[in-house]
Design an enzyme around this catalytic site. Structure first.
Site, PDB file in Angstrom:
ATOM      1  N   GLN A  11      53.130  38.892  36.434  1.00 30.70           N
ATOM      2  CA  GLN A  11      51.730  38.738  36.835  1.00 30.70           C
ATOM      3  C   GLN A  11      51.009  40.085  36.950  1.00 30.70           C
ATOM      4  O   GLN A  11      50.091  40.244  37.743  1.00 30.70           O
ATOM      5  CB  GLN A  11      51.641  37.959  38.149  1.00 30.70           C
ATOM      6  CG  GLN A  11      51.973  36.488  38.019  1.00 30.70           C
ATOM      7  CD  GLN A  11      51.025  35.763  37.066  1.00 30.70           C
ATOM      8  OE1 GLN A  11      49.855  36.090  36.960  1.00 30.70           O
ATOM      9  NE2 GLN A  11      51.554  34.766  36.359  1.00 30.70           N
ATOM     10  N   SER A  12      51.401  41.037  36.134  1.00 34.30           N
ATOM     11  CA  SER A  12      50.816  42.383  36.179  1.00 34.30           C
ATOM     12  C   SER A  12      49.330  42.385  35.827  1.00 34.30           C
ATOM     13  O   SER A  12      48.926  41.961  34.741  1.00 34.30           O
ATOM     14  CB  SER A  12      51.568  43.295  35.211  1.00 34.30           C
ATOM     15  OG  SER A  12      50.876  44.504  35.016  1.00 34.30           O
TER      16      SER A  12
END
Length: 331
Positions: free
Chosen positions: A74-75
């Protein structure tokens, strides 16, 4: 006059500064303001795009057509890379840290939407294998005639930190416009690039306020080492000598909680209450932890000597969606 690297213009700047009236009243401490770096854009919102304006410019100047970078599933950084690459006609390769429950949601969904090429590495092996994975991709692309530019996690390196050098310049100008001075500037402390850029700017512009990072992952000592490494790289880009000491870096590491990307019930409840109080969404990984930490410290009386505090909302709204089931709306 100091010379810094050139950048491309992508972000919506300057971002506004607003007073958090209700939170300030509730805590009964200093006046809390928020800088809306969550509004630097939509697809590439948050602090990452400030850094990428410098990193991508360097890549383009070096005639690179492909970007490789790293991050969690989920960067925010990887999503911003994917978006900017699509906008500028570059290819993007994301090497992502895999957990046991990958959902096509939030930032990962947007990565796919922007056409990023994605390679997953298991969490346990990620640190040991990510560089080797990048090298293999680079060799394959090179054999096909592509030129690759590699950006570290969070674009937190010497060139990327100039994004928040410029942000410090922006804050100083906004202070004059608003007729106030911030005694403290508080940020979520992760990979170190945002903090290092602010500190670089504060030294060059002789800023009188103090920068405080609230760690979302690492220990105080590890974060200080990161910032010093980045600053050493940044100094190589400018035309004046500067020295830094670890003593100039102030970070609180007692709000990491359950760990990077993991949210406690108290943190999630705070994010929910803050949204209802101020109409602003914080993310569970960075800004939620940091604002929770700042609020706890104010409640303890730590900042009783301050009149005004600026919190930089570094964005990450898309990261809240994969964690939506963790929120308790029963009360």
């Amino acid at each position: 006059m100091i010379e810094i690297p050139e950048k491309i213009e992508i972000a919506n700047l300057p971002t506004r500064i607003e007073k958090l009236e209700r939170l300030s009243d509730k805590l009964g401490g200093p006046s809390i303001y928020i800088k809306r770096d969550d509004q630097t854009g939509t697809e590439f919102s948050g602090n990452k795009i400030r850094k990428l304006e410098f990193s991508i410019k360097e890549a383009i100047d070096r005639k690179c057509d492909t970007i490789i970078t790293f991050g969690g599933v989920q960067s925010n950084h990887c999503r911003a890379i994917a978006a900017v690459s699509a906008k500028l006609g570059l290819k993007s390769y994301l090497i992502l840290r895999e957990n046991n429950d990958i959902k096509l949601d939030g930032n990962l969904f947007l990565d796919k939407l922007f056409g990023a090429n994605i390679e997953f590495i298991n969490c346990e092996n990620y640190e040991n294998e990510k560089t080797e994975a990048a090298d293999k991709i680079k060799e394959k692309l090179k054999s096909r005639g592509h030129k690759v530019y590699t950006i570290p996690s969070g674009a937190s390196n010497g060139i990327g930190s100039f994004g928040y050098y410029k942000a410090m310049q922006e804050i100083i100008f906004q202070e004059k416009e608003l007729g106030i001075h911030f005694d403290k500037i508080v940020i979520a402390a992760g990979s170190g690039g945002t903090y290092s850029g602010l500190l670089l700017g504060s030294k060059i512009f002789n800023y009188r306020g103090e920068i405080i990072g609230i760690s979302v992952s690492d220990s105080r000592e590890k974060f200080k080492n990161k910032v010093c490494e980045i600053l050493s790289e940044s100094v190589n880009y400018i035309n004046i000598p500067l020295s830094f000491s670890k003593d100039e870096i102030d970070v609180l590491d007692n709000y990491v909680g359950e760990g990077y990307g993991l949210s406690s019930r108290e943190e999630l409840k705070f994010i929910n209450e803050f949204a209802k109080l101020e109409g602003i969404i914080l993310d569970p990984v960075y800004t939620g932890k940091a604002m929770y930490g700042l609020s706890c410290e104010i409640a303890k009386g730590k900042f009783s000597d301050c009149k005004n505090i600026l919190f930089i909302n570094t964005g990450g709204i898309f990261g809240i969606f994969p964690q939506k089931y963790l929120f308790d709306f029963s009360n």
